[in-house]
Motif scaffolding. Sequence first.
Motif, PDB file in Angstrom:
ATOM      1  N   GLU A 121       1.455  11.698 -13.387  1.00  0.00           N
ATOM      2  CA  GLU A 121       2.873  11.874 -13.050  1.00  0.00           C
ATOM      3  C   GLU A 121       3.412  10.592 -12.390  1.00  0.00           C
ATOM      4  N   ASN A 122       2.650  10.050 -11.417  1.00  0.00           N
ATOM      5  CA  ASN A 122       3.017   8.773 -10.785  1.00  0.00           C
ATOM      6  C   ASN A 122       3.179   7.669 -11.850  1.00  0.00           C
ATOM      7  N   ARG A 123       2.183   7.574 -12.711  1.00  0.00           N
ATOM      8  CA  ARG A 123       2.160   6.475 -13.694  1.00  0.00           C
ATOM      9  C   ARG A 123       3.350   6.561 -14.651  1.00  0.00           C
ATOM     10  N   GLY A 169      -4.380  16.366   1.572  1.00  0.00           N
ATOM     11  CA  GLY A 169      -5.069  15.510   0.603  1.00  0.00           C
ATOM     12  C   GLY A 169      -4.409  15.519  -0.761  1.00  0.00           C
ATOM     13  N   LYS A 170      -3.141  15.983  -0.802  1.00  0.00           N
ATOM     14  CA  LYS A 170      -2.435  16.069  -2.094  1.00  0.00           C
ATOM     15  C   LYS A 170      -1.578  14.821  -2.334  1.00  0.00           C
ATOM     16  N   ILE A 171      -0.828  14.847  -3.445  1.00  0.00           N
ATOM     17  CA  ILE A 171      -0.033  13.678  -3.845  1.00  0.00           C
ATOM     18  C   ILE A 171       1.454  13.949  -3.628  1.00  0.00           C
ATOM     19  N   VAL A 172       2.106  13.022  -2.979  1.00  0.00           N
ATOM     20  CA  VAL A 172       3.550  13.108  -2.713  1.00  0.00           C
ATOM     21  C   VAL A 172       4.307  12.944  -4.043  1.00  0.00           C
ATOM     22  N   PRO A 173       5.424  13.666  -4.232  1.00  0.00           N
ATOM     23  CA  PRO A 173       6.171  13.526  -5.498  1.00  0.00           C
ATOM     24  C   PRO A 173       6.521  12.062  -5.808  1.00  0.00           C
ATOM     25  N   VAL A 218      -4.573  10.945   9.900  1.00  0.00           N
ATOM     26  CA  VAL A 218      -4.709  12.413   9.896  1.00  0.00           C
ATOM     27  C   VAL A 218      -5.636  12.902   8.784  1.00  0.00           C
ATOM     28  N   ASP A 219      -5.819  12.063   7.745  1.00  0.00           N
ATOM     29  CA  ASP A 219      -6.635  12.500   6.606  1.00  0.00           C
ATOM     30  C   ASP A 219      -8.076  12.010   6.689  1.00  0.00           C
ATOM     31  N   ASP A 220      -8.437  11.316   7.768  1.00  0.00           N
ATOM     32  CA  ASP A 220      -9.818  10.832   7.905  1.00  0.00           C
ATOM     33  C   ASP A 220     -10.688  11.864   8.616  1.00  0.00           C
ATOM     34  N   VAL A 241       9.652   9.961  -4.491  1.00  0.00           N
ATOM     35  CA  VAL A 241       9.635   9.507  -3.094  1.00  0.00           C
ATOM     36  C   VAL A 241       8.852   8.197  -2.975  1.00  0.00           C
ATOM     37  N   THR A 242       7.670   8.165  -3.562  1.00  0.00           N
ATOM     38  CA  THR A 242       6.795   6.994  -3.422  1.00  0.00           C
ATOM     39  C   THR A 242       7.368   5.786  -4.167  1.00  0.00           C
ATOM     40  N   ILE A 243       7.893   6.025  -5.355  1.00  0.00           N
ATOM     41  CA  ILE A 243       8.429   4.910  -6.140  1.00  0.00           C
ATOM     42  C   ILE A 243       9.639   4.291  -5.430  1.00  0.00           C
ATOM     43  N   GLY A 269      -3.270   1.881  -4.280  1.00  0.00           N
ATOM     44  CA  GLY A 269      -3.217   3.338  -4.176  1.00  0.00           C
ATOM     45  C   GLY A 269      -2.095   3.968  -4.974  1.00  0.00           C
ATOM     46  N   PHE A 270      -1.635   3.278  -5.956  1.00  0.00           N
ATOM     47  CA  PHE A 270      -0.583   3.794  -6.836  1.00  0.00           C
ATOM     48  C   PHE A 270      -0.798   3.189  -8.221  1.00  0.00           C
ATOM     49  N   PRO A 271      -0.656   3.949  -9.304  1.00  0.00           N
ATOM     50  CA  PRO A 271      -0.367   5.376  -9.382  1.00  0.00           C
ATOM     51  C   PRO A 271      -1.614   6.234  -9.118  1.00  0.00           C
ATOM     52  N   ARG A 272      -1.403   7.353  -8.441  1.00  0.00           N
ATOM     53  CA  ARG A 272      -2.487   8.254  -8.064  1.00  0.00           C
ATOM     54  C   ARG A 272      -2.619   9.415  -9.043  1.00  0.00           C
ATOM     55  N   SER A 273      -1.702   9.504  -9.998  1.00  0.00           N
ATOM     56  CA  SER A 273      -1.721  10.620 -10.951  1.00  0.00           C
ATOM     57  C   SER A 273      -0.974  10.169 -12.202  1.00  0.00           C
ATOM     58  N   SER A 310       0.851  -1.186   0.000  1.00  0.00           N
ATOM     59  CA  SER A 310       0.000   0.000   0.000  1.00  0.00           C
ATOM     60  C   SER A 310       0.892   1.242   0.000  1.00  0.00           C
ATOM     61  N   ALA A 311       0.752   2.057  -1.055  1.00  0.00           N
ATOM     62  CA  ALA A 311       1.583   3.276  -1.140  1.00  0.00           C
ATOM     63  C   ALA A 311       1.319   4.172   0.064  1.00  0.00           C
ATOM     64  N   GLY A 312       0.052   4.296   0.452  1.00  0.00           N
ATOM     65  CA  GLY A 312      -0.296   5.141   1.599  1.00  0.00           C
ATOM     66  C   GLY A 312       0.352   4.625   2.884  1.00  0.00           C
ATOM     67  N   ASP A 313       0.310   3.295   3.083  1.00  0.00           N
ATOM     68  CA  ASP A 313       0.929   2.715   4.297  1.00  0.00           C
ATOM     69  C   ASP A 313       2.442   2.960   4.299  1.00  0.00           C
ATOM     70  N   LEU A 314       3.072   2.813   3.131  1.00  0.00           N
ATOM     71  CA  LEU A 314       4.526   3.037   3.057  1.00  0.00           C
ATOM     72  C   LEU A 314       4.864   4.490   3.384  1.00  0.00           C
ATOM     73  N   LEU A 315       4.030   5.404   2.892  1.00  0.00           N
ATOM     74  CA  LEU A 315       4.270   6.828   3.181  1.00  0.00           C
ATOM     75  C   LEU A 315       4.042   7.121   4.665  1.00  0.00           C
ATOM     76  N   ARG A 316       3.004   6.508   5.241  1.00  0.00           N
ATOM     77  CA  ARG A 316       2.748   6.727   6.681  1.00  0.00           C
ATOM     78  C   ARG A 316       3.898   6.162   7.522  1.00  0.00           C
ATOM     79  N   LYS A 317       4.463   5.031   7.067  1.00  0.00           N
ATOM     80  CA  LYS A 317       5.618   4.450   7.789  1.00  0.00           C
ATOM     81  C   LYS A 317       6.811   5.414   7.756  1.00  0.00           C
TER      82      LYS A 317
HETATM   83  N1  LIG Z   1       0.587   7.164  -4.793  1.00  0.00           N
HETATM   84  C1  LIG Z   1       0.256   7.809  -3.637  1.00  0.00           C
HETATM   85  C2  LIG Z   1      -0.510   7.179  -2.658  1.00  0.00           C
HETATM   86  C3  LIG Z   1      -0.841   7.875  -1.523  1.00  0.00           C
HETATM   87  N2  LIG Z   1      -0.404   9.137  -1.363  1.00  0.00           N
HETATM   88  C4  LIG Z   1      -0.746   9.911  -0.166  1.00  0.00           C
HETATM   89  C5  LIG Z   1      -1.935  10.817  -0.453  1.00  0.00           C
HETATM   90  C6  LIG Z   1      -3.084   9.995   0.004  1.00  0.00           C
HETATM   91  O1  LIG Z   1      -4.207  10.803   0.291  1.00  0.00           O
HETATM   92  C7  LIG Z   1      -2.471   9.358   1.254  1.00  0.00           C
HETATM   93  C8  LIG Z   1      -3.166   8.152   1.750  1.00  0.00           C
HETATM   94  O2  LIG Z   1      -3.136   7.120   0.788  1.00  0.00           O
HETATM   95  P1  LIG Z   1      -4.141   5.868   0.923  1.00  0.00           P
HETATM   96  O3  LIG Z   1      -3.804   5.171   2.188  1.00  0.00           O
HETATM   97  O4  LIG Z   1      -5.489   6.471   0.940  1.00  0.00           O
HETATM   98  O5  LIG Z   1      -3.938   5.011  -0.278  1.00  0.00           O
HETATM   99  O6  LIG Z   1      -1.133   9.067   0.885  1.00  0.00           O
HETATM  100  C9  LIG Z   1       0.352   9.734  -2.339  1.00  0.00           C
HETATM  101  O7  LIG Z   1       0.726  10.913  -2.189  1.00  0.00           O
HETATM  102  N3  LIG Z   1       0.692   9.063  -3.455  1.00  0.00           N
END
Ligand SMILES: Nc1ccn([C@H]2C[C@H](O)[C@@H](COP(=O)(O)O)O2)c(=O)n1
Length: 242
Positions: free
Chosen positions: A145-147, A111-115, A183-185, A118-120, A139-143, A85-92
């Motif tokens: 740009e991600n893709r 509520g924005k997207i991390v560059p 924090v985003d809920d 970093v995520t990749i 939860g990836f790719p979210r944009s 989970s991209a979100g879980d990895l970012l939260r970690k």
């Molecule tokens: N590719 C991603 C995935 C997640 N994030 C950031 C922005 C999301 O609102 C947040 C939570 O992700 P979730 O657990 O809802 O999948 O994490 C991102 O920037 N880029």
Amino acid sequence: MWRIWRRVGSLSPLFSSPKSSILRQAPYRLNFLGILSTENGTPATIGFFSKEKTPFIAFVLGGPGSGKGTQCAKIAEAFGFTHLSAGDLLRKEISSNSENGAMILATITEGKIVPSGVTIKLIRREMESIENNKFLIDGFPRSEENRIAFERITGVEPNIVLFFDCPEDEMVKRVLGRKQGRVDDNIDTIKKRLKVFAALNLPVINHYTRRGKVYKINAVGTIDEVFEKVRQVFDDCKQMIK
Ligand SMILES: Nc1ccn([C@H]2C[C@H](O)[C@@H](COP(=O)(O)O)O2)c(=O)n1
Ligand SMILES: Nc1ncnc2c1ncn2[C@@H]1O[C@H](COP(=O)(O)OP(=O)(O)OP(=O)(O)O)[C@@H](O)[C@H]1O
Ligand SMILES: [Mg+2]
């Protein structure tokens, strides 16, 4: 563990280099299309994957609270996938006080997207450390740009894309009921995430729909009812999954 698996677009020839990248093997530059090429202009892949053991990658997409994480846990158990989970990895990263932690926290709170870089990097680190050839990337790719960054860096596309289609009011209800201390809920951030989903994530889903890769699943129903639809997708894909 990184291996060439499938060429993307005009990226060629196949280049096998487990654990090392072409970045360390040949002079390179990005051509005008943003495709990595060697000094003489030959298109090249970075070479994460080798032909011998080709990973099966499913991107798992859908709006906030559509049930991606819930269903991924069930798919992982039933079909032996590794769930990233991209979100879980970012939260970690935030909780480990890494150098990017503050930036990631601010981005998620807004509520924005991390560059993408970093995520990749985080996804790659996990894939390198896990001996499995079946990955759910949640939860990836979210944009776009991600893709585009993922495809450029890895030289591959996903085999399939699951899209959990859920009405907004149901997503809001589920997120507000989640109670995991994220924090985003909260209603303000959810509204922003829904806008970001429509503006940035739907184009990714549209792109892969045109590529014939998207399995759209109606996410309304009980968790088990939704999973029965998911199970059918993976049963149908059995031939492709080694
Ligand atoms: N590719 C991603 C995935 C997640 N994030 C950031 C922005 C999301 O609102 C947040 C939570 O992700 P979730 O657990 O809802 O999948 O994490 C991102 O920037 N880029
Ligand atoms: N089919 C369902 N019916 C009712 N509740 C569900 C269903 N699927 C998941 N939920 C619940 O909704 C909440 C959100 O689910 P989940 O965390 O899986 O969503 P998500 O798509 O991963 O969201 P996010 O993008 O915010 O991480 C959780 O509390 C989960 O238990
Ligand atoms: Mg989730």
